[in-house]
Design an enzyme around this catalytic site. Structure first.
Site, PDB file in Angstrom:
ATOM      1  N   ARG A 134       0.837  -1.204   0.000  1.00  9.38           N
ATOM      2  CA  ARG A 134       0.000   0.000   0.000  1.00  9.38           C
ATOM      3  C   ARG A 134       0.878   1.262   0.000  1.00  9.38           C
ATOM      4  NH1 ARG A 134      -4.823  -1.292   2.318  1.00  9.38           N
ATOM      5  NH2 ARG A 134      -3.791  -2.547   3.905  1.00  9.38           N
ATOM      6  N   TYR A 135       1.943   1.230   0.772  1.00 11.88           N
ATOM      7  CA  TYR A 135       2.857   2.371   0.885  1.00 11.88           C
ATOM      8  C   TYR A 135       4.144   2.009   0.145  1.00 11.88           C
ATOM      9  CZ  TYR A 135      -0.193   3.168   4.940  1.00 11.88           C
ATOM     10  OH  TYR A 135      -1.271   3.333   5.764  1.00 11.88           O
TER      11      TYR A 135
ATOM     12  N   ARG B   8       7.091  -0.117   2.300  1.00  8.88           N
ATOM     13  CA  ARG B   8       6.837  -1.276   3.165  1.00  8.88           C
ATOM     14  C   ARG B   8       5.714  -2.155   2.606  1.00  8.88           C
ATOM     15  NH1 ARG B   8       5.364   3.561   5.014  1.00  8.88           N
ATOM     16  NH2 ARG B   8       3.422   3.926   6.121  1.00  8.88           N
TER      17      ARG B   8
ATOM     18  N   CYS C  82      -5.256 -18.040  13.899  1.00 11.29           N
ATOM     19  CA  CYS C  82      -4.943 -17.258  15.101  1.00 11.29           C
ATOM     20  C   CYS C  82      -5.199 -18.134  16.329  1.00 11.29           C
ATOM     21  CB  CYS C  82      -5.850 -16.035  15.198  1.00 11.29           C
ATOM     22  SG  CYS C  82      -5.757 -14.938  13.767  1.00 11.29           S
TER      23      CYS C  82
ATOM     24  N   CYS D 135     -10.723 -12.682  17.470  1.00 13.92           N
ATOM     25  CA  CYS D 135     -11.287 -11.481  18.075  1.00 13.92           C
ATOM     26  C   CYS D 135     -12.580 -11.155  17.345  1.00 13.92           C
ATOM     27  CB  CYS D 135     -10.296 -10.337  17.945  1.00 13.92           C
ATOM     28  SG  CYS D 135      -8.641 -10.801  18.518  1.00 13.92           S
TER      29      CYS D 135
ATOM     30  N   CYS E 128     -12.454  -8.386  14.646  1.00 11.67           N
ATOM     31  CA  CYS E 128     -11.305  -8.428  13.737  1.00 11.67           C
ATOM     32  C   CYS E 128     -11.629  -7.796  12.380  1.00 11.67           C
ATOM     33  CB  CYS E 128     -10.871  -9.876  13.524  1.00 11.67           C
ATOM     34  SG  CYS E 128      -9.531 -10.034  12.334  1.00 11.67           S
TER      35      CYS E 128
ATOM     36  N   ARG F  54      -9.985  -8.361   9.743  1.00  8.32           N
ATOM     37  CA  ARG F  54      -9.755  -9.361   8.679  1.00  8.32           C
ATOM     38  C   ARG F  54     -10.586 -10.612   8.949  1.00  8.32           C
ATOM     39  NH1 ARG F  54      -3.806  -7.843   8.732  1.00  8.32           N
ATOM     40  NH2 ARG F  54      -3.721  -6.226   7.155  1.00  8.32           N
TER      41      ARG F  54
ATOM     42  N   ASP G 292     -12.534  -0.578  12.531  1.00 14.28           N
ATOM     43  CA  ASP G 292     -12.806  -0.596  11.085  1.00 14.28           C
ATOM     44  C   ASP G 292     -14.238  -1.042  10.811  1.00 14.28           C
ATOM     45  OD1 ASP G 292     -10.174   0.161  10.141  1.00 14.28           O
ATOM     46  OD2 ASP G 292      -9.518  -1.759  10.974  1.00 14.28           O
TER      47      ASP G 292
ATOM     48  N   ASP H  19      -7.913   3.696   9.478  1.00 15.30           N
ATOM     49  CA  ASP H  19      -7.581   3.154   8.157  1.00 15.30           C
ATOM     50  C   ASP H  19      -8.692   3.588   7.214  1.00 15.30           C
ATOM     51  OD1 ASP H  19      -5.294   1.266   7.440  1.00 15.30           O
ATOM     52  OD2 ASP H  19      -5.731   0.735   9.522  1.00 15.30           O
TER      53      ASP H  19
ATOM     54  N   LYS I 178      -3.506   4.885   6.293  1.00 17.77           N
ATOM     55  CA  LYS I 178      -3.874   5.384   7.621  1.00 17.77           C
ATOM     56  C   LYS I 178      -3.879   6.900   7.650  1.00 17.77           C
ATOM     57  CE  LYS I 178      -2.217   1.446  10.272  1.00 17.77           C
ATOM     58  NZ  LYS I 178      -2.127   0.543   9.101  1.00 17.77           N
TER      59      LYS I 178
END
Ligand code: SF4
Length: 359
Positions: free
Chosen positions: A100-101, A104, A113, A117, A120, A122, A283, A320, A327
């Site tokens: 995205r950037y 990185r 996981c 959560c 989450c 994702r 999100d 985000d 971000k």
């Protein structure tokens, strides 16, 4: 849904993964389990023994339970919610990479996981029905992409939970990243030191380190009670080995949306030698509306941290931008400029002061 749980029951020595196990361990009542069954069809469930032991079964609003025990409200989606809320897929040039950037990339090697959560971002990608683990061939292509793009100086292993990968495989990934000259920093986004602290052992720590790159570990925790003595000891093992730790938390209704809890969380990170980094606005993931507060409420909470906890303890409040646009810092502004170009700066008590001062 407000859960009235059974009195304390013995905690399982293995993760809780099914509605029946939620009932057996006193986390969901027999009356509520029908609603949970439907959630379980759609989203993965896992509560690690450490987190199950931390839940106060006498508290129907326990903030740890709220993060991990499924809720029938997860099946209610609002029009603005989406299955890929931060636009990972739009910025994925090859499987396992999000670029995205310019400098990185995310490297998503696994989509499992130790806990799932309920908020989450994702949630459509993780779990047994998620995107799965990168095959050796896909990993070759992902690492090839990083090697081919000289502007990439930082690789962020995220997931899913990257520390679920075996130390042997992690060491192999680190060695392959170490061989790419332009990669200088490797960062891991993880919940493991909190939810499965015993996993942070000598073999895992050795796998995370290479003499040629800086290793950062970003710890995800949302409530100060998550930093138990075993979790603090796991963080100490990482920090003592030379790994730099930073934090990330999600601002969540019913978990940490009050200034006492937020201040305690940030202080606890600093005491644990974890530098507070990001406080995420939740999100727009499907079925997570019951966790979301407004940005106005979030800004007021973050403003309340100024002056109350030291600069070392301050996180950056971020959003985000949906669609994958990256971000944005959304914290309260401490300075404003009027039409004549004069600045007014707010102090931590809310008082305004001209800058530069008139006299
Ligand atoms: S550990 Fe991270 S990726 Fe896994 S369910 Fe929780 S927030 Fe999502």
């Amino acid at each position: 849904m407000s859960r009235q749980r059974h009195q304390v029951k013995p905690t399982s020595a293995r993760p809780i993964r099914t509605p029946a196990e939620l009932v057996e361990t006193g986390l969901v009542t027999a009356e509520d389990v029908a609603g949970i069954e439907a959630v379980a069809q759609r989203y993965a469930i896992a509560i690690s023994p450490a987190m199950a032991a931390l839940i106060d079964r006498c508290d129907p609003n326990d903030p740890i339970a709220r993060q991990f025990v499924p809720d029938a409200a997860e099946l209610i989606a609002t029009p603005e919610e989406r299955d890929d809320p931060i636009g990972d897929l739009a910025y994925s040039p090859v499987e396992g990479i999000v670029h995205r950037y310019p400098d990185r990339v995310l490297l998503k090697a696994v989509h499992v996981c130790p806990v799932y959560c309920r908020f989450c971002f994702r949630r459509e990608m993780v779990g047994p029905q998620g995107l799965g683990t990168l095959s050796p061939e896909a990993m070759d292509r992902a690492l090839g992409y990083i090697a081919d793009h000289l502007q990439i100086s930082e690789v962020i292993l995220t997931g899913g939970e990257p520390l679920m990968i075996s130390p042997r495989r992690l060491a192999e990934i680190m060695q392959r990243l170490a061989a790419i000259d332009h990669v200088k920093i490797v960062r891991f986004h993880t919940r493991v030191p909190v939810v499965e602290p015993e996993r942070i052992d000598k073999a895992l720590i050795a796998a995370l380190k290479t003499s040629r790159k800086a290793t950062y570990v970003a710890l995800h925790a949302n409530h100060p009670r998550e930093l138990t003595p075993p979790a603090r000891a796991a963080c100490a093992r990482l920090v003592d080995s030379g790994i730099v730790m930073i934090s990330q938390s999600v601002l969540l209704k019913g978990v940490n949306d009050d200034s006492d809890t937020l201040a305690a969380l940030m202080r606890t990170f600093v005491e644990t030698r974890v530098k507070p980094y990001y406080l995420h606005h939740p999100d727009l993931a499907l079925g997570t509306g019951h966790f979301r507060l407004t940005i106005k409420e979030g800004r007021a909470l973050v403003a309340g941290l100024r002056g109350r906890i030291s600069g070392l303890c301050q996180p950056t409040y971020i959003l985000d931008i949906p669609g994958g646009h990256g971000k944005a810092v959304i914290g309260p502004d401490a300075i404003r400029q009027d039409d004549a170009g004069c600045f007014t700066v707010s102090d931590f008590k809310g008082g305004g002061h001209a800058y530069p001062p008139a006299d």
